[in-house]
Motif scaffolding. Structure first.
Motif, PDB file in Angstrom:
ATOM      1  N   TRP A 174      -2.195 -10.092   2.476  1.00  0.00           N
ATOM      2  CA  TRP A 174      -2.310  -8.766   3.066  1.00  0.00           C
ATOM      3  C   TRP A 174      -1.069  -7.938   2.783  1.00  0.00           C
ATOM      4  O   TRP A 174       0.044  -8.454   2.714  1.00  0.00           O
TER       5      TRP A 174
ATOM      6  N   TRP B  95     -10.329  -3.474   0.997  1.00  0.00           N
ATOM      7  CA  TRP B  95      -9.639  -2.544   1.887  1.00  0.00           C
ATOM      8  C   TRP B  95     -10.213  -2.722   3.290  1.00  0.00           C
ATOM      9  O   TRP B  95     -11.435  -2.798   3.462  1.00  0.00           O
TER      10      TRP B  95
ATOM     11  N   TYR C 113      -4.611   1.476   7.139  1.00  0.00           N
ATOM     12  CA  TYR C 113      -5.409   0.896   6.068  1.00  0.00           C
ATOM     13  C   TYR C 113      -4.615  -0.208   5.373  1.00  0.00           C
ATOM     14  O   TYR C 113      -3.444  -0.018   5.029  1.00  0.00           O
ATOM     15  N   TYR C 114      -5.288  -1.333   5.165  1.00  0.00           N
ATOM     16  CA  TYR C 114      -4.671  -2.497   4.546  1.00  0.00           C
ATOM     17  C   TYR C 114      -5.435  -2.891   3.288  1.00  0.00           C
ATOM     18  O   TYR C 114      -6.672  -2.866   3.274  1.00  0.00           O
ATOM     19  N   CYS C 115      -4.706  -3.284   2.261  1.00  0.00           N
ATOM     20  CA  CYS C 115      -5.364  -3.951   1.146  1.00  0.00           C
ATOM     21  C   CYS C 115      -5.172  -5.461   1.316  1.00  0.00           C
ATOM     22  O   CYS C 115      -4.200  -5.910   1.936  1.00  0.00           O
TER      23      CYS C 115
ATOM     24  N   CYS D 162      -2.657   0.311  -3.963  1.00  0.00           N
ATOM     25  CA  CYS D 162      -2.111  -0.985  -3.577  1.00  0.00           C
ATOM     26  C   CYS D 162      -1.535  -1.617  -4.830  1.00  0.00           C
ATOM     27  O   CYS D 162      -2.278  -1.882  -5.783  1.00  0.00           O
TER      28      CYS D 162
ATOM     29  N   ARG E 294      -9.720  -5.073  13.348  1.00  0.00           N
ATOM     30  CA  ARG E 294      -9.659  -4.731  11.927  1.00  0.00           C
ATOM     31  C   ARG E 294     -11.069  -4.789  11.357  1.00  0.00           C
ATOM     32  O   ARG E 294     -11.809  -5.738  11.596  1.00  0.00           O
TER      33      ARG E 294
ATOM     34  N   ARG F 249      -9.374  -1.536   7.622  1.00  0.00           N
ATOM     35  CA  ARG F 249      -8.647  -0.584   8.439  1.00  0.00           C
ATOM     36  C   ARG F 249      -8.684  -1.012   9.900  1.00  0.00           C
ATOM     37  O   ARG F 249      -9.570  -1.733  10.324  1.00  0.00           O
TER      38      ARG F 249
ATOM     39  N   GLN G 289       1.263  -4.461   4.053  1.00  0.00           N
ATOM     40  CA  GLN G 289       1.827  -4.093   5.352  1.00  0.00           C
ATOM     41  C   GLN G 289       1.062  -2.954   6.017  1.00  0.00           C
ATOM     42  O   GLN G 289       1.258  -2.675   7.196  1.00  0.00           O
ATOM     43  N   GLY G 290       0.199  -2.293   5.262  1.00  0.00           N
ATOM     44  CA  GLY G 290      -0.612  -1.214   5.800  1.00  0.00           C
ATOM     45  C   GLY G 290      -0.004   0.153   5.580  1.00  0.00           C
ATOM     46  O   GLY G 290       1.207   0.311   5.448  1.00  0.00           O
TER      47      GLY G 290
ATOM     48  N   GLU H 122       0.823  -1.199   0.000  1.00  0.00           N
ATOM     49  CA  GLU H 122       0.000   0.000   0.000  1.00  0.00           C
ATOM     50  C   GLU H 122       0.861   1.256   0.000  1.00  0.00           C
ATOM     51  O   GLU H 122       2.007   1.249   0.466  1.00  0.00           O
TER      52      GLU H 122
END
Length: 124
Positions: free
Chosen positions: A114, A36, A94-96, A22, A45, A38, A116-117, A6
């Motif tokens: 995932w 997505w 936020y993560y994808c 991402c 999460r 968060r 790393q955010g 990301e």
């Protein structure tokens, strides 16, 4: 295998906008549902948005509906999240994530890969 990274997070004032991206590597990106999520400090999460492999269908959490827009470019192996009208409560990492199954699922437990955010901080 899908590797995700990301970018685009940062500090923004309430009412502002950010665009998260991402970048995905791996040949199966185009066959994955992408999401997505968060996570705010001290919280679990949570689902934000997802887009099906073809891009034909999108889903949003009620808290972001009308403000966030998810999109993907399978030719470029990229996933994006345009975030407008940001609020302090949007502050989170936020993560994808990628789900190998061709279904739309909102539980983070269903996602296989995932990133790393990236930190998003919205000041009031």
């Amino acid at each position: 295998q899908v590797q995700l990274a990301e970018s685009g997070g940062g500090l923004v004032q309430a009412g502002g906008s950010l665009r998260l991206s991402c970048a995905a590597s791996g040949r199966t990106f185009s066959r994955c549902t992408m999401g997505w999520f968060r996570q705010a400090p001290g919280k679990e999460r949570e689902f934000v948005s997802l887009i099906t492999w073809s891009g034909d269908s999108t889903y949003y959490a009620d808290s972001v509906k009308g403000r966030f827009t998810i999109s993907r470019d399978n030719a470029k192996n990229t996933l994006n999240l345009q975030m407008n009208s940001l609020k302090p409560e949007d502050t989170a990492v936020y993560y994808c994530a990628a789900d190998r199954d061709l279904v739309a699922r909102v539980s983070p437990d269903e996602y296989d890969y995932w990133g790393q955010g990236t930190q998003v901080t919205v000041s009031s």
